[in-house]
Design a protein around this motif. Structure first.
Motif, short mmCIF file in Angstrom:
data_model
loop_
_atom_site.label_atom_id
_atom_site.label_comp_id
_atom_site.label_asym_id
_atom_site.label_seq_id
_atom_site.Cartn_x
_atom_site.Cartn_y
_atom_site.Cartn_z
N GLY A 85 0.82 -1.20 0.00
CA GLY A 85 0.00 0.00 0.00
C GLY A 85 0.86 1.25 0.00
N SER A 86 0.21 2.38 0.17
CA SER A 86 0.92 3.65 0.33
C SER A 86 0.18 4.41 1.42
CB SER A 86 0.95 4.44 -0.97
OG SER A 86 1.86 5.52 -0.87
N ALA A 87 0.35 3.92 2.66
CA ALA A 87 -0.41 4.45 3.78
C ALA A 87 0.08 5.81 4.23
CB ALA A 87 -0.35 3.46 4.95
N TYR A 88 1.35 6.12 3.94
CA TYR A 88 1.92 7.41 4.34
C TYR A 88 1.79 8.36 3.16
CZ TYR A 88 3.66 4.51 8.11
OH TYR A 88 3.74 3.65 9.18
N VAL A 89 0.64 9.01 3.08
CA VAL A 89 0.30 9.80 1.90
C VAL A 89 1.25 10.98 1.73
CG1 VAL A 89 -1.57 11.01 0.72
CG2 VAL A 89 -2.08 9.03 2.15
N ASN A 90 1.89 11.40 2.83
CA ASN A 90 2.89 12.47 2.73
C ASN A 90 3.96 12.13 1.71
OD1 ASN A 90 4.36 14.94 3.82
ND2 ASN A 90 5.86 13.34 4.27
N HIS A 91 4.36 10.86 1.67
CA HIS A 91 5.39 10.41 0.71
C HIS A 91 4.91 10.63 -0.72
CE1 HIS A 91 8.25 7.81 -1.36
NE2 HIS A 91 7.22 7.16 -1.87
N VAL A 92 3.69 10.23 -1.00
CA VAL A 92 3.13 10.39 -2.34
C VAL A 92 3.02 11.86 -2.70
CG1 VAL A 92 1.18 9.85 -3.84
CG2 VAL A 92 1.83 8.25 -2.04
N ALA A 98 7.15 17.32 -6.37
CA ALA A 98 8.47 17.55 -6.96
C ALA A 98 8.41 17.54 -8.49
CB ALA A 98 9.45 16.49 -6.47
N ARG A 99 7.46 16.84 -9.06
CA ARG A 99 7.35 16.81 -10.52
C ARG A 99 6.14 17.61 -11.01
NH1 ARG A 99 5.72 11.12 -9.54
NH2 ARG A 99 3.59 10.80 -10.30
N ASN A 100 5.63 18.49 -10.13
CA ASN A 100 4.53 19.38 -10.46
C ASN A 100 3.28 18.63 -10.91
OD1 ASN A 100 5.97 21.85 -10.00
ND2 ASN A 100 7.06 21.49 -11.92
N ALA A 101 3.05 17.48 -10.29
CA ALA A 101 1.85 16.70 -10.58
C ALA A 101 0.79 16.99 -9.52
CB ALA A 101 2.17 15.21 -10.60
N GLU A 102 -0.44 17.10 -9.96
CA GLU A 102 -1.54 17.39 -9.05
C GLU A 102 -1.77 16.21 -8.10
OE1 GLU A 102 -6.33 18.49 -9.21
OE2 GLU A 102 -5.13 18.37 -11.05
N MET A 103 -2.12 16.52 -6.87
CA MET A 103 -2.41 15.50 -5.86
C MET A 103 -3.93 15.32 -5.76
SD MET A 103 -1.10 13.45 -3.56
CE MET A 103 -1.47 12.70 -1.96
N PRO A 104 -4.47 14.24 -6.30
CA PRO A 104 -5.92 14.04 -6.23
C PRO A 104 -6.39 13.94 -4.78
CG PRO A 104 -4.92 12.57 -7.84
CD PRO A 104 -3.80 13.18 -7.07
N ALA A 105 -7.50 14.56 -4.47
CA ALA A 105 -8.04 14.52 -3.11
C ALA A 105 -8.38 13.10 -2.68
CB ALA A 105 -9.28 15.41 -3.03
N VAL A 266 7.59 4.44 4.85
CA VAL A 266 7.27 5.17 6.07
C VAL A 266 7.78 6.60 5.94
CG1 VAL A 266 7.61 5.30 8.57
CG2 VAL A 266 7.32 3.07 7.45
N SER A 267 6.89 7.57 6.13
CA SER A 267 7.22 8.97 5.87
C SER A 267 6.51 9.87 6.86
CB SER A 267 6.82 9.33 4.43
OG SER A 267 7.00 10.70 4.16
N ASN A 268 7.21 10.86 7.37
CA ASN A 268 6.63 11.86 8.27
C ASN A 268 6.65 13.24 7.62
OD1 ASN A 268 7.92 10.54 11.45
ND2 ASN A 268 6.22 9.87 10.18
N LYS A 269 5.68 14.05 7.99
CA LYS A 269 5.66 15.44 7.50
C LYS A 269 6.85 16.23 8.04
CE LYS A 269 0.65 15.64 6.87
NZ LYS A 269 -0.62 16.31 7.27
N ASP A 270 7.34 15.83 9.21
CA ASP A 270 8.51 16.47 9.81
C ASP A 270 9.76 15.98 9.09
OD1 ASP A 270 10.50 17.57 11.34
OD2 ASP A 270 9.96 16.53 13.20
N ALA A 271 10.30 16.79 8.19
CA ALA A 271 11.46 16.39 7.39
C ALA A 271 12.70 16.14 8.23
CB ALA A 271 11.75 17.45 6.33
#
Length: 332
Positions: A85-92, A98-105, A266-271
């Motif tokens: 899966g991709s449970a850490y949506v921050n990563h996506v 970074a590639r200027n792609a829209e993030m679907p809601a 695994v990704s956090n918003k806190d860089a």
């Protein structure tokens, strides 16, 4: 209890019970020959494995031996199903930004998931062998679960009850192959080579208070070429927990015993917590500077992925791999 699979020359290896401190192990041949056999009859087999675990941890077994992670295959050397899966949506969100792609809601409401190859997993110390650095070789540190049977249409609560074991994953990605492959509209294939798993898989009770809300509330450490580059907290910013991911998987199908489901990177918003894959580091550089400066992995690089408990002790053992170049195949 903690379980591992030792290399014995067969496809599915030898199931062993491992002590809590990861120092000793005991063959489980009198109970179940393989982990898949145990999962297929969990209600009968698990109590026997648990009893052996108690004896081993109490120093009351005559056939215990030193546990060596280098001798391990993946806990399940091959599986009927591996989905990530991709449970850490921050990563996506970072990678797309970074590639200027829209993030679907919808990405925040409906889990992303792909089905990977499950016939050939790597052990925790097996090298990552690939042909070309130009493919953009990347590690991805993740947490995963192994399930019992989950019927189609199960609720998250029902799916949660079928989580048998947890383990760590290095979901290797070939970043430079991904764009063209996804552009075809059918998803990952060549860009996702064999994944590697931690030497040990553990029952949820081994995590104690760190296992809450179908999430693992501990940092996941990634050490690249001897340098700690990330320790994001696996219980933070996990938008979809494992129960929700499993229910999503079973919306239109059954998941059989031995299914492995990964959390995604695994990704956090806190860089400041660092990163669990190079692509995320490069995305942050692109967003900040307009250019990505961190290279992907090179032959000879090493990657170590590990999770420690509150006392600083390894829970699953470490995935500890070296990237090596595949030998060119001879042609007639």
């Amino acid at each position: 209890m903690k379980l591992a699979t030792l290399k014995d020359g067969s496809r599915d290896g030898q199931l062993v019970v491992v002590a809590r401190d990861l120092k000793t192990a005991h063959v489980a041949d009198g109970i179940a020959p393989t982990l898949q056999a145990a999962l297929d009859d969990w209600a009968f087999i698990a109590p026997q494995l648990s009893e052996l675990s108690l004896l081993l941890n109490g120093g009351r077994t005559a056939r215990g031996f030193e546990f060596d992670p280098a001798r391990c295959m993946a806990p399940l050397p091959r599986a009927f199903q591996w989905v990530d899966g991709s449970a850490y949506v921050n990563h996506v969100e970072l990678v797309r930004k970074a590639r200027n792609a829209e993030m679907p809601a919808s990405f925040w409401e409906d889990p992303l998931m792909y089905q990977g190859g499950s016939d050939d997993f790597l052990g925790p110390a097996d090298p990552i062998v690939l042909a070309h650095e130009e493919w953009g070789i990347d590690f991805e540190a993740e947490v995963a679960v192994i399930t019992g049977d989950i019927p189609m249409g199960s609720t998250p609560h029902q799916a949660f009850d079928q989580i048998r074991l947890l383990l760590l994953v290095n979901d290797v990605s070939l970043r430079n192959l991904i764009p063209a492959e996804l552009g075809k509209g059918f998803g990952f294939l060549q860009s996702k080579p064999a994944s590697a798993f931690s030497p040990v898989a553990v029952t949820p009770d081994e995590l104690g208070d760190a296992w809450q809300d179908a999430k693992v509330h501990l940092p996941l450490r990634s050490t690249w070429n001897g340098k700690l580059v990330g320790q994001p907290h696996a219980g933070v910013d996990m938008v979809f927990n494992f129960a929700q991911l499993l229910a999503h998987l079973c919306k239109t199908r059954n998941a059989r015993a031995g299914t492995i489901l990964g959390s995604g990177t695994v990704s956090n918003k806190d860089a400041k917590r660092g990163y669990s894959c190079i692509a995320e580091k490069r995305a942050l550089e692109m967003i900040a500077d307009g250019v990505s400066s961190t290279p992907f992995m090179l032959f000879g690089d090493t990657i170590k992925i590990e999770m420690l408990d509150a006392a600083g002790k390894s829970i699953f053992g470490a995935i500890d791999q070296e990237l090596k170049q595949a030998e060119a195949r001879k042609t007639r």
